[in-house]
Write a protein that holds these residues in place. Structure first.
Motif, PDB file in Angstrom:
ATOM      1  N   UNK A 260       3.407  31.822 -63.429  1.00 28.07           N
ATOM      2  CA  UNK A 260       2.438  32.412 -64.065  1.00 28.07           C
ATOM      3  C   UNK A 260       1.076  32.174 -63.637  1.00 28.07           C
ATOM      4  N   UNK A 261       0.296  33.592 -63.286  1.00 30.65           N
ATOM      5  CA  UNK A 261      -1.117  33.164 -63.069  1.00 30.65           C
ATOM      6  C   UNK A 261      -1.860  33.762 -64.299  1.00 30.65           C
ATOM      7  N   UNK A 262      -2.813  33.368 -64.382  1.00 30.56           N
ATOM      8  CA  UNK A 262      -3.873  33.694 -65.454  1.00 30.56           C
ATOM      9  C   UNK A 262      -5.310  33.390 -65.264  1.00 30.56           C
ATOM     10  N   UNK A 263      -6.301  34.333 -65.569  1.00 31.94           N
ATOM     11  CA  UNK A 263      -7.607  34.283 -65.412  1.00 31.94           C
ATOM     12  C   UNK A 263      -8.221  33.405 -66.435  1.00 31.94           C
ATOM     13  N   UNK A 264      -9.171  32.505 -65.976  1.00 33.51           N
ATOM     14  CA  UNK A 264      -9.701  31.510 -67.109  1.00 33.51           C
ATOM     15  C   UNK A 264     -10.715  32.294 -67.992  1.00 33.51           C
ATOM     16  N   UNK A 265     -11.058  33.542 -67.624  1.00 29.76           N
ATOM     17  CA  UNK A 265     -11.978  34.201 -68.516  1.00 29.76           C
ATOM     18  C   UNK A 265     -11.193  35.199 -69.324  1.00 29.76           C
ATOM     19  N   UNK A 286       2.231  27.255 -63.628  1.00 29.09           N
ATOM     20  CA  UNK A 286       1.043  27.986 -64.192  1.00 29.09           C
ATOM     21  C   UNK A 286      -0.173  27.593 -63.024  1.00 29.09           C
ATOM     22  N   UNK A 287      -0.600  28.442 -62.636  1.00 26.72           N
ATOM     23  CA  UNK A 287      -1.843  28.550 -61.822  1.00 26.72           C
ATOM     24  C   UNK A 287      -3.160  29.311 -62.718  1.00 26.72           C
ATOM     25  N   UNK A 288      -4.155  28.531 -63.043  1.00 27.76           N
ATOM     26  CA  UNK A 288      -5.370  28.955 -63.531  1.00 27.76           C
ATOM     27  C   UNK A 288      -6.230  29.466 -62.189  1.00 27.76           C
ATOM     28  N   UNK A 289      -6.763  30.666 -62.282  1.00 26.39           N
ATOM     29  CA  UNK A 289      -7.633  31.299 -61.229  1.00 26.39           C
ATOM     30  C   UNK A 289      -8.933  31.808 -62.202  1.00 26.39           C
ATOM     31  N   UNK A 290      -9.990  31.313 -61.492  1.00 28.81           N
ATOM     32  CA  UNK A 290     -11.455  31.888 -61.868  1.00 28.81           C
ATOM     33  C   UNK A 290     -11.593  33.270 -62.020  1.00 28.81           C
ATOM     34  N   UNK A 291     -11.305  33.916 -62.947  1.00 31.66           N
ATOM     35  CA  UNK A 291     -11.302  35.400 -63.210  1.00 31.66           C
ATOM     36  C   UNK A 291     -11.144  35.928 -64.459  1.00 31.66           C
ATOM     37  N   UNK A 295      -7.162  39.915 -62.426  1.00 33.97           N
ATOM     38  CA  UNK A 295      -7.160  38.527 -61.679  1.00 33.97           C
ATOM     39  C   UNK A 295      -7.155  39.172 -60.156  1.00 33.97           C
ATOM     40  N   UNK A 296      -6.182  39.971 -59.836  1.00 37.87           N
ATOM     41  CA  UNK A 296      -6.133  40.386 -58.385  1.00 37.87           C
ATOM     42  C   UNK A 296      -7.228  40.988 -57.635  1.00 37.87           C
ATOM     43  N   UNK A 297      -8.031  41.797 -58.353  1.00 35.54           N
ATOM     44  CA  UNK A 297      -9.236  42.308 -57.627  1.00 35.54           C
ATOM     45  C   UNK A 297     -10.517  41.460 -58.090  1.00 35.54           C
ATOM     46  N   UNK A 298     -10.512  40.640 -59.036  1.00 38.86           N
ATOM     47  CA  UNK A 298     -11.414  40.084 -59.199  1.00 38.86           C
ATOM     48  C   UNK A 298     -11.633  38.587 -58.234  1.00 38.86           C
ATOM     49  N   UNK A 299     -10.463  37.945 -58.093  1.00 41.95           N
ATOM     50  CA  UNK A 299     -10.276  36.721 -57.138  1.00 41.95           C
ATOM     51  C   UNK A 299      -9.304  37.056 -56.003  1.00 41.95           C
ATOM     52  N   UNK A 300      -9.312  37.919 -55.394  1.00 39.54           N
ATOM     53  CA  UNK A 300      -8.400  38.331 -54.339  1.00 39.54           C
ATOM     54  C   UNK A 300      -7.668  36.839 -53.702  1.00 39.54           C
ATOM     55  N   UNK A 301      -8.563  36.179 -52.896  1.00 38.10           N
ATOM     56  CA  UNK A 301      -8.467  35.251 -52.044  1.00 38.10           C
ATOM     57  C   UNK A 301      -7.620  34.079 -52.772  1.00 38.10           C
ATOM     58  N   UNK A 302      -8.177  33.735 -54.123  1.00 41.19           N
ATOM     59  CA  UNK A 302      -7.478  32.694 -54.862  1.00 41.19           C
ATOM     60  C   UNK A 302      -5.958  33.154 -55.186  1.00 41.19           C
ATOM     61  N   UNK A 303      -6.190  34.281 -55.605  1.00 36.99           N
ATOM     62  CA  UNK A 303      -4.663  34.887 -56.021  1.00 36.99           C
ATOM     63  C   UNK A 303      -3.604  34.915 -54.711  1.00 36.99           C
TER      64      UNK A 303
END
Length: 315
Positions: A260-265, A286-291, A295-303
């Motif tokens: 499960x990937x979620x954006x922190x914002x 669970x992975x939190x990504x700064x977005x 998520x995929x378009x805002x932080x593609x490299x982290x995703x």
């Protein structure tokens, strides 16, 4: 930007009621590489044959397939760059599909997660796809969760991006987006700039408007712009998109790996939803990504990094 992986254990199992409500604030076969194929509705009134893009990294892919599902008002085009990157990095073929009522796939008045799951299950069967990884964002995330709980044998694992297996009372801008899209279509505009200006009061953020306007097409050079998605059908489906078809994790459970990937914002996957995720998907990470939500378009490299690490660890 970085991701924060966390393994959530089943100890949450006794902490939640079976029915969880939360308030969510929305931000709103071998083929040639990059080949697109469109299908039309067959004899079934429920199961539709889906359009897709196929990515094989120049024929170098050898692993199990990945099937990538977009979110509401999106299409396979949204996931093109990421699909190519995953095919390259994982040496696995990627099928980016258009869900019903989106992109190049057929339209139907029924639009709920059971119907979306049935369409995608049919897609897997048609293409004889085994040991699949299902990736879905938002509406696509709930679709892959539905598939996994309906038939755990349909896939090897799932990746759910910024959504949770809960019925959510939505407070969102989506009804405003729909109203703006209706007005654009009714105005029979010829110019994309005019469409953007008309949509602005309903979608203040430029990236959101640009995303919605990717659905505008011109059937012929002399025709006015129109949305290729059935706006009225999707407007009527907003409540179904907030819903989730399963409420009892004691009856349905997916015991395979799930990320499960979620954006922190984003407010889609709150901490309060984690226990119910753990009951339906006891092996979830669970992975939190700064977005935000996108998520995929805002932080593609982290995703990309989160997906690659998760899937390589499962090989």
């Amino acid at each position: 930007m970085h991701s924060l992986p966390r393994q959530i254990r089943p100890l949450y199992a006794s902490l939640l009621q079976l029915k969880h409500k939360t308030q969510i604030q929305l931000p709103s076969q071998r083929l040639l590489a990059g080949w697109t194929r469109s299908f039309h509705a067959g004899t079934s009134l429920r199961v539709l044959e889906l359009a897709f893009d196929y990515h094989e990294n120049g024929g170098k892919v050898t692993g199990a397939p990945i099937v990538f599902l977009h979110g509401l008002f999106g299409s396979k085009r949204n996931n093109r760059s990421m699909s190519k990157a995953l095919a390259r990095d994982l040496s696995r073929p990627v099928y980016a599909i258009d869900l019903r009522n989106h992109g190049d796939s057929p339209h139907h008045r029924i639009h709920n997660y059971t119907a979306l799951a049935e369409d995608t299950e049919n897609f897997l069967q048609q293409h004889n796809l085994k040991d699949v990884t299902l990736i879905g964002h938002s509406m696509g995330a709930k679709t892959v969760m539905t598939m996994a709980l309906r038939d755990p044998d349909c896939c090897a694992n799932i990746i759910a991006v910024d959504n949770a297996p809960v019925d959510a009372a939505l407070t969102s801008d989506f009804p405003r987006y729909v109203e703006g899209m209706r007005r654009v279509e009714e105005a029979k505009l010829m110019d994309l700039k005019e469409a953007d200006e008309m949509l602005e009061p309903y979608a203040k953020d430029l990236p959101v408007r640009q995303f919605l306007l990717t659905n505008l097409i011109r059937p012929s050079p002399s025709d006015p712009l129109k949305f290729r998605i059935p706006v009225r059908t999707l407007a009527n489906a907003l409540d179904d998109m907030a819903d989730f078809p399963f409420t009892n994790p004691d009856a349905q459970r997916f015991n395979k790996p799930a990320l499960f990937v979620r954006g922190t914002r984003s407010h889609y996957v709150t901490d309060e939803t984690l226990p119910i995720i753990g009951r339906f998907f006891p092996r979830f990470e669970l992975v939190d990504i700064e977005a935000g939500h996108w998520v995929v378009s805002e932080s593609p490299e982290a995703f990309r990094q989160a997906v690659v690490e998760f899937l390589q660890a499962k090989e």
